[in-house]
Design an enzyme around this catalytic site. Structure first.
Site, PDB file in Angstrom:
ATOM      1  N   ASP A  30     -49.306  69.409 -37.966  1.00  0.00           N
ATOM      2  CA  ASP A  30     -50.771  69.443 -37.285  1.00  0.00           C
ATOM      3  C   ASP A  30     -50.450  69.922 -35.813  1.00  0.00           C
ATOM      4  O   ASP A  30     -51.485  70.323 -35.696  1.00  0.00           O
ATOM      5  CB  ASP A  30     -50.859  67.863 -37.348  1.00  0.00           C
ATOM      6  N   GLY A 116     -45.199  50.649 -36.279  1.00  0.00           N
ATOM      7  CA  GLY A 116     -43.692  51.235 -36.644  1.00  0.00           C
ATOM      8  C   GLY A 116     -43.071  51.382 -37.556  1.00  0.00           C
ATOM      9  O   GLY A 116     -42.133  51.405 -38.274  1.00  0.00           O
ATOM     10  N   ASP A 166     -53.780  62.248 -37.204  1.00  0.00           N
ATOM     11  CA  ASP A 166     -53.465  60.099 -37.118  1.00  0.00           C
ATOM     12  C   ASP A 166     -55.058  59.699 -36.953  1.00  0.00           C
ATOM     13  O   ASP A 166     -55.563  59.358 -37.505  1.00  0.00           O
ATOM     14  CB  ASP A 166     -52.782  59.456 -36.490  1.00  0.00           C
TER      15      ASP A 166
HETATM   16  C1  GLA Z   1     -46.845  61.404 -35.738  1.00  0.00           C
HETATM   17  C2  GLA Z   1     -47.809  61.855 -34.840  1.00  0.00           C
HETATM   18  C3  GLA Z   1     -48.949  63.536 -36.198  1.00  0.00           C
HETATM   19  C4  GLA Z   1     -47.557  63.812 -36.886  1.00  0.00           C
HETATM   20  C5  GLA Z   1     -46.782  63.355 -37.238  1.00  0.00           C
HETATM   21  C6  GLA Z   1     -45.862  63.901 -38.259  1.00  0.00           C
HETATM   22  O1  GLA Z   1     -47.189  60.327 -37.173  1.00  0.00           O
HETATM   23  O2  GLA Z   1     -48.364  61.289 -34.463  1.00  0.00           O
HETATM   24  O3  GLA Z   1     -49.213  63.653 -35.154  1.00  0.00           O
HETATM   25  O4  GLA Z   1     -47.325  65.348 -35.788  1.00  0.00           O
HETATM   26  O5  GLA Z   1     -46.312  62.186 -36.657  1.00  0.00           O
HETATM   27  O6  GLA Z   1     -46.489  65.464 -39.609  1.00  0.00           O
END
Ligand code: GLA
Length: 373
Positions: A30, A116, A166
Site C-alpha cells: 500500500d 496488537g 487499514d
Molecule cells: C500495516 C500498515 C498497512 C500496511 C501493512 C502491510 O498493517 O498499517 O498500511 O502497510 O502493515 O501491508
C-alpha cells in the site's frame, strides 16, 4: 462494563462503529502505490458520543482495564502521550487541519478488535470516531475522506508511517467480500468472496507487533530507496517483466524488496480473479507464495509466524496461509473449507501452541459469540 450514563451522567446522542480488517493478500504494497485485498472481520469498535458546550474532549475506553480508562484534552491543544488517546487526538487534529470546526465532546469506546494482532484495532477506532463525529456535527465526510483523515492521524500525530489500506478497509470493506483497492488512486472494486466454498481464518501468533516500530519504517525506507534508484515514483510502476533486468543492476537487498512488491501486486490481481471465479485452490496457492515472498524477500516474518503458517499450510482443510498485516508478529490469515474453518483454526492454534514455540495462538476468525455485533 461501564455505561455511557455511568461515565458522563446522561445518554449519548450518537453511536457509530467500524469493523477491524483482515488483509487476504497484498502486504507491504500500500505504501508502494500497489494493490491490496482486505476484508472486514466480525470484531468491531463502537464509539458513543455527546457534544459538550466547551472545547474539552473526555473519552472513556472500556478496553484499557484499570489502566487510566478516562483521558481528556482540549481541542486545539492535542499533544501525543504515547497512549490510546493519541488515536482520538490524531483524529480531531486531522479534522481541524482540513477545516472542520469542532466543539468538545464526551465519548465512550468499546472494542472487540484485539490490539496488537494485526487486525487494525487503531484504524477501527479512528474510523468509528470519525463516523460518530460526522454524525454528531453533520460533517460532509465521505468514506474515502474518512480513511484519508485516519491515515493522516496515524502519520502526522501518532507517528506511525502506515499506508492507506487499514483505514480504507475499516471504512469501506464488508464481511463476505474483499475490497480490491488500488492504493495509487484509491479506486476500488468489491470482490464477492465464494463463501459457499471457503472462509477466511485469522489466528494470532501470541507475539504482539507494533506498527510504530522501526522495522516497518525501515522497509518503507528501503522501498523508497529502491524507487529512487530506479527513477520511478513508486515500485508499483514496475512489473514482473522488469525483474531480470533489475536483478542484474540492483544491490541484492533492495532487489529482493522490489521483487516482493512487484510479485505481490501481481498475486493480488490473480487472487481477486481466482476468488471471483470461486477457485479456492488457486487463491490458496497465491497466499502460500505471498508468505514465502514476505519471509524470504521482504524479511518481515519471524520464526514463530513461519511455524504457525507451516502448521496451517499442512492442514487438510486449508487452501493456503500467510502472515497478515505488517509482520514481525501479529496474525496469520488462511483460507479454509467453509464448513471446516472453525475446527481447522482450532486444530492449527492447538498444534502451534503445543509445538514448543513458547507462545500460545488464539483463533480470532471465525469469531465466536461475544466478538460479533
Ligand atoms: C500495516 C500498515 C498497512 C500496511 C501493512 C502491510 O498493517 O498499517 O498500511 O502497510 O502493515 O501491508
Amino acid at each position: 462494563m461501564t455505561s455511557f450514563v455511568e461515565c458522563f451522567g446522561s445518554p449519548p446522542t450518537v453511536t457509530a462503529q467500524a469493523h477491524g480488517r483482515l488483509n487476504l493478500i497484498g502486504e507491504h504494497t500500500d505504501y508502494n502505490g500497489g494493490f491490496v485485498l482486505p476484508t472486514a472481520i466480525p470484531q468491531y469498535t463502537r464509539v458513543e458520543l455527546r457534544a459538550r458546550p466547551d472545547a474539552r474532549v473526555r473519552v472513556f475506553s472500556e478496553n484499557v482495564g484499570e489502566h487510566a480508562p478516562m483521558a481528556e484534552y482540549e481541542l486545539g491543544s492535542e499533544a501525543p502521550v504515547s497512549d490510546w488517546i493519541d488515536y482520538v487526538q490524531g483524529v480531531t487534529q486531522s479534522l481541524s487541519r482540513v477545516g472542520f470546526r469542532l466543539i468538545g465532546f464526551e465519548a465512550r469506546v468499546e472494542s472487540t478488535v484485539p490490539v496488537g494482532s494485526g487486525l487494525s484495532s487503531s484504524a477501527a477506532l479512528e474510523v468509528a470516531l470519525v463516523r460518530a463525529i460526522k454524525a454528531l456535527f453533520g460533517l460532509a465526510v465521505d468514506d474515502v475522506l474518512t480513511a484519508q483523515l485516519c491515515q493522516r492521524a496515524e502519520n502526522e500525530f501518532v507517528g506511525a508511517r502506515v499506508g492507506i489500506m487499514d483505514p480504507m478497509a475499516c471504512s469501506l470493506a464488508a464481511e463476505g467480500e474483499a475490497l480490491l483497492l488500488d492504493t495509487r488512486d484509491l479506486a476500488y472494486r468489491r470482490i464477492v468472496l465464494p463463501t459457499a466454498v471457503l472462509a477466511p481464518v485469522a489466528i494470532d501468533s501470541g507475539i504482539a507487533h507494533r506498527n510504530a516500530g522501526g522495522d516497518y519504517n525501515a522497509r518503507r525506507a528501503e522501498c523508497e530507496a529502491a524507487a529512487a534508484m530506479l527513477s520511478v515514483k513508486a515500485l508499483r510502476e514496475l512489473n514482473e517483466a522488469d525483474l531480470p533486468r533489475l536483478k542484474a543492476t540492483m544491490p541484492d537487498t533492495l532487489f529482493r524488496r522490489t521483487r516482493h512488491v512487484v510479485t505481490e501486486n501481481a498475486r493480488v490481481l490473480r487472487a481477486a480473479t481466482a476468488l471471483e471465479a470461486g477457485d479456492a485452490v488457486t487463491a490458496g496457492h497465491l497466499l502460500d507464495a505471498s508468505h514465502a515472498s514476505l519471509r524470504d524477500d521482504f524479511e518481515v516474518s519471524i520464526p514463530e509466524i513461519d511455524a504457525l503458517v507451516a502448521v496451517a499450510q499442512a492442514h487438510p482443510d486449508v487452501f493456503g496461509a500467510r502472515l497478515t498485516g505488517g509482520g514481525f508478529g501479529g496474525s496469520i490469515v488462511a483460507l479454509a473449507h467453509v464448513e471446516k474453518a472453525l475446527g481447522a483454526a482450532r486444530d492449527i492454534a492447538a498444534e502451534y501452541s503445543r509445538s514448543g514455540v513458547g507462545a500460545t495462538a488464539t483463533v480470532l476468525v471465525p469469531a465466536t459469540a461475544g466478538d460479533t455485533s
